[in-house]
Write an enzyme that holds these catalytic residues in place. Structure first.
Site, PDB file in Angstrom:
ATOM      1  CB  CYS A 164      -0.759   0.040   1.196  1.00 20.38           C
ATOM      2  SG  CYS A 164      -1.993   1.499   1.246  1.00 20.38           S
ATOM      3  CE1 TYR A 244      -8.798   4.333   1.874  1.00 22.99           C
ATOM      4  CE2 TYR A 244      -6.558   4.648   2.350  1.00 22.99           C
ATOM      5  CZ  TYR A 244      -7.680   4.636   1.362  1.00 22.99           C
ATOM      6  OH  TYR A 244      -7.299   4.440   0.228  1.00 22.99           O
TER       7      TYR A 244
END
Length: 420
Positions: A164, A244
């Site tokens: 990621c 997030y």
């Protein structure tokens, strides 16, 4: 050295190509194959990729194919960056959950589960074909939801590591604030994919001086603005959460925003249309500035570093997604976590981390339980398994929501669900 990129027709790909060209001393790629069934996109992306290599004097060859087996044959590493259903499916993931008052997002909540259900079977099929054709190849997964997809790959016995770009983005941002080079910055980055916190920012390695208090004292407003969170949240936490985490810490506020603004998928779809037009220009030989708005910043540098460590056995420390193996003692060994790890030819081994504070450990345990159930639903199918996964998610949590979301998820994804 041969690398294959599955999903090579993505508009992301020129970012990756630029990294391969710039960092060829780190990762000396001799042959790069872009694999994608979308012939029109692949032709445009492949043409630009070859021009980028030529401009930067990279001697490697770039080929394109729709034939997976031909593309990965003899590969040392295979990068997965596919999106099952494309931006159209993403747009639905970001839309129908709002009808139930729940966040619509492509990697978390009900939309994230829909993406996992579509994606896991496809990725596992690809991985099996890679194993038959290139049995020694490492699989680097950039396909979301990375944590669930990586766990599926590892449980099936594949040589896989998840990647990621959140951590490398923070590393670059903090390095600029501290006026140091990124390689001097070591993050105490801990959690699950898209559910992480930066608990320390150290110079020189894991034992270096922690400069996070300095960063928060001098740059809190800027960091909070990037995260779209009030600075008071950072002041109280004393850590930097992944962006997030806003879906958890400000869920209802995000839902109100999403109901009144165009979906991110619709914005990205328009960007992709414009990017593909640019890619078709035979005079373009570098990644366009517009690509920086597409997302995936620093993905190429993270991918190059990870592939280099796996293929050259360098033992570098990188933030990756891999098995827990006791790192977070409150999780099962086969949970997939996102932490700094030593990466070499044997794979990724997480570094020890300080005990996770209850505020974060509780959420990590909760979401890990959801991921267990989400993977079960992706592997075995069935309405009951979808309902159970949704009921377990902290952003759903009520049976009425879970029932309504289950019906909508299946209705919107029936063409991608073999069991529906």
């Amino acid at each position: 050295m041969k690398l294959a990129v599955v999903g090579g027709g993505s508009t992301y790909t020129p970012e990756l190509i630029d990294g391969f060209a710039r960092l060829r001393d780190t990762l000396p790629v001799e042959e790069l194959v872009l694999v994608d069934p979308a012939a029109d996109r692949l032709e445009l992306v492949g043409g630009l990729a070859r021009r980028i290599f030529a401009k930067q004097g990279h001697p490697g060859t770039i080929t394109t194919t729709a034939d997976l087996e031909a593309g990965v044959e003899g590969a040392d590493a295979v990068l997965l960056q596919l999106r099952v259903g494309g931006q159209a499916a993403r747009n639905e993931d970001e839309t129908w959950p709002l009808e139930c008052g729940c966040v619509g997002q492509e990697t978390t909540g009900a939309g994230g589960l829909a993406k996992a259900l579509r994606t896991v079977p496809v990725v596992l099929d690809i991985a099996e074909r890679v194993r038959r054709t290139a049995p020694d190849a490492w699989i680097i997964d950039f396909t979301n939801p990375v944590g669930i997809v990586t766990r599926a790959l590892l449980q099936a016995g594949h040589k896989a590591v998840g990647l990621c770009n959140v951590a490398i983005g923070f590393q670059r941002k903090f390095a600029a604030m501290l006026d140091v080079t990124p390689d001097q910055v070591h993050l105490d980055h801990v959690g699950l994919n898209h559910l992480t916190w930066e608990r320390a920012v150290r110079l020189g390695g894991p034992g270096g001086e922690n400069l996070l208090p300095k960063l928060l004292a001098e740059h809190t407003e800027e960091i909070a603005a990037d995260l779209h969170l009030p600075r008071e949240v950072l002041d109280r936490l004393g850590v930097v959460p992944s962006y997030y985490l806003r879906y958890f810490y400000a869920h209802d506020e995000v839902v109100r925003e999403l109901r009144t603004t165009p979906s991110r998928a619709s914005q990205v779809a328009e960007m992709e249309r414009r990017l593909l037009e640019m890619y078709g220009d035979p005079g373009l030989d570098e990644k366009p500035e517009l690509l920086s708005q597409r997302g995936g910043a620093y993905y190429s540098e993270a991918a190059v570093a990870l592939a280099s460590s796996l293929l050259r056995g360098t033992g570098d420390v990188q933030v990756v997604n891999t098995y827990n193996n006791g790192t977070l003692p409150f999780l099962a060994d086969d949970a997939v976590i996102e932490v700094p790890a030593v990466v070499d030819a044997e794979g990724a081994r997480p570094l020890p981390v300080a005990p996770l504070e209850p505020l974060y450990a509780g959420l990590v345990a909760h979401v890990t339980a959801y991921e267990d159930l989400a993977l079960e639903a992706a592997l075995r199918g069935g309405r009951d398994r979808v309902f159970t996964a949704l009921l377990s998610h902290p952003l759903t949590g009520q049976y009425e929501y879970a029932e309504a979301l289950t019906d909508r998820l299946i209705a919107h994804n029936r063409e991608h669900l073999a069991w529906a």
